[in-house]
Design a protein around this motif. Structure first.
Motif, PDB file in Angstrom:
ATOM      1  N   ALA A   1       0.780  -1.028   0.186  1.00  0.00           N
ATOM      2  CA  ALA A   1      -0.692   0.501  -0.098  1.00  0.00           C
ATOM      3  C   ALA A   1       0.984   1.375   0.457  1.00  0.00           C
ATOM      4  CB  ALA A   1      -1.008  -0.051   0.695  1.00  0.00           C
ATOM      5  N   VAL A   2       0.741   1.695  -1.212  1.00  0.00           N
ATOM      6  CA  VAL A   2       1.774   2.519  -1.110  1.00  0.00           C
ATOM      7  C   VAL A   2       1.206   4.234  -0.920  1.00  0.00           C
ATOM      8  CG1 VAL A   2       3.031   5.136  -2.702  1.00  0.00           C
ATOM      9  CG2 VAL A   2       2.837   2.461  -3.191  1.00  0.00           C
ATOM     10  N   LEU A   3       1.559   5.173   0.176  1.00  0.00           N
ATOM     11  CA  LEU A   3       0.570   6.016   0.680  1.00  0.00           C
ATOM     12  C   LEU A   3       1.303   7.632   0.210  1.00  0.00           C
ATOM     13  CD1 LEU A   3       0.113   4.905   4.537  1.00  0.00           C
ATOM     14  CD2 LEU A   3      -0.665   4.633   2.425  1.00  0.00           C
ATOM     15  N   ALA A   4       0.345   8.579   0.024  1.00  0.00           N
ATOM     16  CA  ALA A   4       0.461   9.636   0.029  1.00  0.00           C
ATOM     17  C   ALA A   4       0.979  10.075   0.666  1.00  0.00           C
ATOM     18  CB  ALA A   4      -0.980  10.890  -0.736  1.00  0.00           C
ATOM     19  N   GLY A   5       0.713   9.904   2.203  1.00  0.00           N
ATOM     20  CA  GLY A   5       0.798  11.604   2.949  1.00  0.00           C
ATOM     21  C   GLY A   5       1.876  10.433   4.518  1.00  0.00           C
ATOM     22  N   GLY A   6       2.154  10.517   5.162  1.00  0.00           N
ATOM     23  CA  GLY A   6       3.105  10.155   5.875  1.00  0.00           C
ATOM     24  C   GLY A   6       2.489   9.138   5.818  1.00  0.00           C
TER      25      GLY A   6
ATOM     26  N   LEU B   1       2.822  -4.710   3.307  1.00  0.00           N
ATOM     27  CA  LEU B   1       3.196  -3.317   4.395  1.00  0.00           C
ATOM     28  C   LEU B   1       2.968  -2.412   3.591  1.00  0.00           C
ATOM     29  CD1 LEU B   1       5.363  -2.546   1.499  1.00  0.00           C
ATOM     30  CD2 LEU B   1       7.277  -3.787   3.179  1.00  0.00           C
ATOM     31  N   SER B   2       3.232  -1.052   3.930  1.00  0.00           N
ATOM     32  CA  SER B   2       3.036   0.273   3.222  1.00  0.00           C
ATOM     33  C   SER B   2       4.187   1.372   3.330  1.00  0.00           C
ATOM     34  CB  SER B   2       2.207   0.963   5.075  1.00  0.00           C
ATOM     35  OG  SER B   2       2.140   0.920   5.766  1.00  0.00           O
ATOM     36  N   VAL B   3       4.444   1.727   2.379  1.00  0.00           N
ATOM     37  CA  VAL B   3       4.934   2.804   2.018  1.00  0.00           C
ATOM     38  C   VAL B   3       4.731   4.039   1.683  1.00  0.00           C
ATOM     39  CG1 VAL B   3       7.154   3.358   0.318  1.00  0.00           C
ATOM     40  CG2 VAL B   3       6.438   0.820   0.911  1.00  0.00           C
ATOM     41  N   SER B   4       5.566   4.852   1.786  1.00  0.00           N
ATOM     42  CA  SER B   4       5.616   6.050   1.999  1.00  0.00           C
ATOM     43  C   SER B   4       7.115   6.899   1.748  1.00  0.00           C
ATOM     44  CB  SER B   4       5.182   7.151   2.996  1.00  0.00           C
ATOM     45  OG  SER B   4       5.005   8.066   2.601  1.00  0.00           O
ATOM     46  N   GLU B   5       7.427   8.069   0.859  1.00  0.00           N
ATOM     47  CA  GLU B   5       8.355   8.378   1.281  1.00  0.00           C
ATOM     48  C   GLU B   5       7.945   9.947   1.671  1.00  0.00           C
ATOM     49  OE1 GLU B   5       9.874  11.012  -2.860  1.00  0.00           O
ATOM     50  OE2 GLU B   5       7.994   9.800  -3.237  1.00  0.00           O
ATOM     51  N   MET B   6       6.948  10.366   2.424  1.00  0.00           N
ATOM     52  CA  MET B   6       6.527  11.464   2.445  1.00  0.00           C
ATOM     53  C   MET B   6       6.931  11.651   4.286  1.00  0.00           C
ATOM     54  SD  MET B   6       6.010  13.794   0.812  1.00  0.00           S
ATOM     55  CE  MET B   6       5.350  14.782   1.077  1.00  0.00           C
TER      56      MET B   6
ATOM     57  N   ARG C   1       3.092  11.630  -6.763  1.00  0.00           N
ATOM     58  CA  ARG C   1       3.874  11.594  -6.144  1.00  0.00           C
ATOM     59  C   ARG C   1       4.110  10.399  -6.045  1.00  0.00           C
ATOM     60  NH1 ARG C   1       8.209  14.399  -3.547  1.00  0.00           N
ATOM     61  NH2 ARG C   1       6.999  16.040  -3.546  1.00  0.00           N
ATOM     62  N   ARG C   2       2.980   9.817  -5.028  1.00  0.00           N
ATOM     63  CA  ARG C   2       2.283   8.316  -4.580  1.00  0.00           C
ATOM     64  C   ARG C   2       2.364   7.635  -5.889  1.00  0.00           C
ATOM     65  NH1 ARG C   2      -4.112   6.770  -3.381  1.00  0.00           N
ATOM     66  NH2 ARG C   2      -3.409   7.366  -5.838  1.00  0.00           N
ATOM     67  N   ASN C   3       1.392   7.744  -6.295  1.00  0.00           N
ATOM     68  CA  ASN C   3       1.174   7.303  -7.880  1.00  0.00           C
ATOM     69  C   ASN C   3       2.737   7.181  -8.600  1.00  0.00           C
ATOM     70  OD1 ASN C   3      -1.578   7.273  -7.752  1.00  0.00           O
ATOM     71  ND2 ASN C   3      -2.047   9.062  -9.213  1.00  0.00           N
ATOM     72  N   ARG C   4       3.588   7.537  -9.015  1.00  0.00           N
ATOM     73  CA  ARG C   4       5.041   7.236  -9.128  1.00  0.00           C
ATOM     74  C   ARG C   4       5.321   6.484  -8.544  1.00  0.00           C
ATOM     75  NH1 ARG C   4       9.117  10.168 -11.633  1.00  0.00           N
ATOM     76  NH2 ARG C   4      11.106  10.144 -11.093  1.00  0.00           N
ATOM     77  N   LEU C   5       5.023   5.930  -7.651  1.00  0.00           N
ATOM     78  CA  LEU C   5       5.825   4.864  -6.408  1.00  0.00           C
ATOM     79  C   LEU C   5       5.398   4.184  -6.729  1.00  0.00           C
ATOM     80  CD1 LEU C   5       6.828   6.243  -2.877  1.00  0.00           C
ATOM     81  CD2 LEU C   5       8.137   5.930  -4.996  1.00  0.00           C
TER      82      LEU C   5
END
Length: 378
Positions: A176-181, A203-208, A221-225
């Protein structure tokens, strides 16, 4: 069973390096491309942090650049630990090998859950939040069949198609890629699903940063991941203007496969997918369409050179003079150009050009475009 030889390549960061990397990427005007350039030039994140004020001054900054403090970075690391999450650097063994290949891959990602999921071949499934019953059932079928074939399912935890894909692959592995933290998941009705994912095989993933509330501009940005992690992206239902189409176009830009499920011309939710088919997406009417196309890719060695901290010579640290800086500024304009064209046009050493572009970037005067192109902000 798909597999690749690059899933566990890389070098682990020390705790000191991880802290410095986090400070650097959280500092003003330091994006993924600038981060890589700074590490390449200065040899380490610590050296780059020391150089930021002078670099931004030389680039023409009108105010001091904000540098993330050690205390702020330590607090974020503590927040991650409290939430059962960790930060993984782009050069480390657990970093997604497909994501590492894209231009501007995030230097650090925050993850929570089963880390082994990150290095398995993945297929993205995205689509309409306002999904039809048949669309949701089709997405779940693809997710189940791909999961049984050894693929991890990557999606964005949104309502509709994303939710159906995640639920169908909780047992086999889903990201699950998240747009926030990581501590600010959205939407709230999927909190239970997210717990199922992170407590199980996914797992969940974020770069924020932790504490970051997702905004509309964070979802691309989330869509890019999603596109970067996946070997291919399946779009089940998408209107003419939707985030799913952004994901599909990013995937195509990364050289990934794009699959589209045809739908009724009378259903607005299918206009985007039907247009993707006109543009060359792979027509998808069953799981075999996806699995047969992905099979050759899942055997590829996805190794690419990671960011590695290495000492640099003092001679490589000499700043360019004002004439060189002026030549590059004069060569730039509002139209994006390739860095190689700047080098040829100015006849300056490549190292000088890259360093001056870093200066302008840190001063907030450079705009970076897809494909490694740059322009000057006025």
């Amino acid at each position: 069973m798909p597999g690749g030889s690059a899933g566990r390549t890389g070098i682990a960061l020390t705790d000191r390096q991880r802290l410095a990397w986090l400070r650097l990427i959280r500092s003003d005007n330091v994006g993924p491309t600038t981060f890589r350039g700074l590490i390449n030039h200065f040899g380490s994140a610590e050296a780059a942090l020391d150089a930021l004020p002078e670099l931004s001054r030389r680039g023409g900054a009108t105010r001091s650049v904000r540098i993330a403090s050690r205390a702020d970075a330590e607090r974020e690391l503590e927040s991650a630990a409290r939430h059962g999450a960790v930060f993984i650097g782009i050069g480390e063994p657990d970093y997604p090998p497909a994501l590492r290949q894209i231009d501007g891959a995030p230097p650090l990602i925050a993850v929570k859950g089963n880390l082994s999921t990150l290095t398995k071949p993945s297929v993205g499934i995205v689509g309409s939040r306002n999904a039809s019953i048949s669309g949701a059932k089709f997405a779940a079928m693809i997710a189940r069949d791909a999961g049984r074939a050894g693929y991890v399912i990557t999606s964005g935890l949104a309502r509709g198609i994303d939710t159906a894909a995640h639920r169908a692959s909780v047992d086999t592995g889903t990201i699950a890629v998240l747009a926030g933290g990581l501590d600010r998941p959205y939407p709230p009705e999927n909190l239970g699903l997210l717990d199922d994912i992170t407590d199980g095989s996914g797992l969940s993933v974020s770069e924020m940063p932790f504490g970051w509330e997702p905004r509309a501009r964070d979802f691309p940005r989330r869509n890019r991941l999603i596109a970067g992690i996946s070997l291919g992206v399946v779009v089940v239902e998408a209107a003419e203007r939707s985030g799913s189409l952004i994901t599909a176009r990013m995937a195509a830009d990364f050289g990934r496969l794009v699959f589209a499920v045809p739908g009724s011309p009378l259903d607005p939710r299918c206009h985007g997918t039907n247009n993707l088919l006109k543009e060359g997406a792979i027509i998808t009417t069953g799981s075999d369409d996806v699995l047969s196309a992905l099979a050759p890719l899942s055997q590829l060695d996805l190794f690419s050179p990671p960011i590695i901290e290495e000492p640099v010579k003092d001679s490589d640290m000499m700043p360019p003079d004002d004439d060189a800086r002026g030549n590059i500024i004069n060569a730039l304009g509002p139209t994006p150009v390739e860095v190689d064209d700047i080098i040829r046009h100015t006849e300056l050493p490549a190292s000088n050009v890259y360093l001056i572009l870093l200066e302008l970037d840190l001063a907030g005067r450079l705009h970076r475009h897809s494909g490694g192109m740059v322009s000057l902000d006025y």
